[in-house]
Motif scaffolding. Structure first.
Motif, mmCIF file in Angstrom:
data_model
loop_
_atom_site.group_PDB
_atom_site.id
_atom_site.type_symbol
_atom_site.label_atom_id
_atom_site.label_comp_id
_atom_site.label_asym_id
_atom_site.label_seq_id
_atom_site.Cartn_x
_atom_site.Cartn_y
_atom_site.Cartn_z
ATOM 1 N N ALA A 287 8.038 -90.006 -76.332
ATOM 2 C CA ALA A 287 6.992 -91.418 -77.231
ATOM 3 C C ALA A 287 8.146 -91.280 -78.041
ATOM 4 C CB ALA A 287 6.028 -90.524 -78.037
ATOM 5 N N TRP B 190 5.137 -98.743 -78.622
ATOM 6 C CA TRP B 190 5.713 -98.907 -79.690
ATOM 7 C C TRP B 190 6.452 -100.479 -80.314
ATOM 8 C CZ3 TRP B 190 11.102 -100.551 -80.217
ATOM 9 C CH2 TRP B 190 11.871 -100.285 -81.478
ATOM 10 N N HIS C 178 4.784 -96.014 -73.780
ATOM 11 C CA HIS C 178 5.486 -95.395 -74.687
ATOM 12 C C HIS C 178 6.436 -96.227 -75.334
ATOM 13 C CE1 HIS C 178 3.296 -91.822 -75.535
ATOM 14 N NE2 HIS C 178 4.337 -90.994 -74.399
#
Length: 141
Positions: free
Chosen positions: A28, A74, A70
């Motif tokens: 991540a 984000w 991820h």
């Protein structure tokens, strides 16, 4: 941006701007770093230097699919982060910059989703100027 690395003599001496850094899946954090180096027309995660550096440093293979998802999460988080600033801007805030970040990161998410689905995104023609039927409140300078 999820991190700025300041180095001296080939060593990291300081880290700044780590709003997306956390304890959890290191992929991540890698996805956040990729968001700091966007290239809209060429989404190729496996060719990003950050992935190669991570693999070299950790000795672990990068799960590109996990990083991509991820990255999408984000990118879409900006919509949440800037909602209040766009829905009810305070005097002196930079509304257009906040809107720009939302539009740019939404595009980044869309490109990543398309890449994961194997969909080729075409070019979009930029619209030309439009004449408004509404006059400005003040005359142009």
């Amino acid at each position: 941006m999820p991190g700025q690395f300041h180095q001296l003599g080939g060593r990291i001496v300081a880290l700044l701007d780590l709003e997306f850094g956390h304890i959890g899946d290191p992929l991540a954090d890698l996805a956040g770093l990729l968001g700091a180096q966007p290239v809209h027309s060429a989404w190729r995660l496996s060719q990003r230097p950050s992935c190669a550096w991570y693999q070299e440093g950790s000795g672990a293979l990068v799960d590109i699919v996990a990083v991509r998802w991820h990255y999408i999460l984000w990118a879409l988080s900006n919509q949440l982060e800037f909602h209040a600033a766009l829905a009810d801007p305070v005097p002196g805030s930079d509304y257009m910059l906040n809107l720009h970040w939302c539009i740019e990161t939404n595009l980044m998410a869309l490109e990543a989703i398309a890449a994961d689905a194997g969909v080729e995104l075409g070019e979009v023609e930029e619209p030309g100027p439009a004449v408004s039927r509404v006059r400005p409140r003040l005359p142009a300078p």
